[in-house]
Design an enzyme around this catalytic site. Structure first.
Site, short mmCIF file in Angstrom:
data_model
loop_
_atom_site.label_atom_id
_atom_site.label_comp_id
_atom_site.label_asym_id
_atom_site.label_seq_id
_atom_site.Cartn_x
_atom_site.Cartn_y
_atom_site.Cartn_z
N TYR A 175 0.67 -1.24 -0.35
CA TYR A 175 -0.43 -0.40 0.32
C TYR A 175 0.76 0.67 0.14
O TYR A 175 1.60 1.36 0.80
CB TYR A 175 -0.95 -0.10 1.72
N GLY B 268 -14.86 -6.21 2.21
CA GLY B 268 -15.11 -5.29 1.80
C GLY B 268 -16.48 -5.46 1.51
O GLY B 268 -17.52 -5.78 0.98
#
Length: 299
Positions: free
Chosen positions: A51, A198
């Site tokens: 990231y 998610g």
């Protein structure tokens, strides 16, 4: 904030955790949100060396260096940035895992990781080599537990039995019920914790326009979103809270990993902690609006 054990381990995590990938571009604002989350009882924070080319790990390290024992830090590796910074390659070798762990420890400003995860996985990986690297790091005291992050059922089946994994991070939502097919039962049988990400289906269950998602056409996505919205109005909650509560209530799920890119997302996550479980009747209605889907690949 409720805390639970991660699988068959002595590691306790909050049932709601935050994923570092969802942080924004304002480091000072991000640190303030992380501090408020921790003050409200959130203890589990997940990131990855991938990231923002490691800067996300640096952000978490700066935020929690003064209260390190009070938080559970998890990160992931396996995707190696190319020297020019233009993309990355999959590298699950023992040598790279050991090297990547040291780099993550430096960026996170800590001498140990609570949870270290393989950021993906394929059937061509040397499972033994990966596990040897994890065990070496644990023997050295650099990690306390290890797991994998994968949405591939064949990879999960390959890694779980007899491996010592503490957790699997996977994708789960009302619109992505694939793990319910086989994976959740497998992990429960082996006492492996489940970290579910998610929950909002990239925002489709929290107000974003209904578009195709996985194998579901837009009209089916819209029906699921309307069902979530209807329940939210009935219960005086926000759609995102109902969608996340659906994930938390799924048998076998240890924790839901959410994003806190904005103040509104942080406030919603903290409200989720106060939202009681959905009733069986409500859950049935939601499931009726979104028929179960199964894995099409990597079976």
């Amino acid at each position: 904030m409720e805390n639970v054990y991660l699988g068959a381990t002595d590691l306790q995590v909050s049932r709601i955790g935050f994923g570092g990938m969802s942080l924004g571009a304002d480091a000072a604002a991000d640190q303030r949100r992380l501090t408020r989350a921790h003050a409200a009882g959130i203890t589990f924070f997940d990131t990855a060396d991938l990231y923002d080319q490691g800067r996300n790990e640096e952000l978490l390290g700066a935020a929690f260096r003064h209260c390190r024992p009070e938080v559970v830090l998890a990160t992931k590796m396996g995707n190696q940035w190319r020297p020019d910074g233009q993309g990355w390659d999959w590298n699950p070798t023992k040598a790279y895992i050991l090297q990547a762990a040291d780099a993550s420890l430096r960026r996170l400003q800590t001498d140990y990781l609570d949870l270290y995860q393989l950021h993906g996985g394929t059937l061509t990986d040397s499972r033994d080599e990966v596990l040897e690297a994890f065990e070496r790091l644990r023997e050295q005291g650099k990690i306390r537990h290890y797991g994998i992050s994968s949405i591939r059922p064949n990879v999960i089946r390959e890694y779980v039995p007899g491996s010592g994994l503490s957790s699997v991070m996977l994708q789960l939502s009302l619109l992505d019920q694939r793990p319910l097919e086989t994976v959740l039962d497998l992990l429960r049988t082996h006492n492996v914790g489940v970290l579910a990400r998610g929950a909002l289906a990239q925002g489709r269950l929290a107000g974003k326009p209904a578009t195709d998602y996985l194998s579901r056409p837009a009209p089916q996505v819209a029906r699921a979103a309307v069902a979530v919205q209807t329940v939210a109005v009935e219960l005086g909650q926000m759609p995102g809270i109902i969608a996340s509560r659906f994930v938390l209530d799924t048998p076998g799920v240890t924790a839901a990993v959410l994003g806190i890119r904005t103040e509104a997302q942080l406030a919603q996550a903290l409200r989720l902690a106060e939202c009681p479980p959905l009733s069986a009747e409500v859950r049935t209605r939601l499931l009726r609006a979104a028929p179960a889907n199964g894995y099409e690949q990597h079976r």
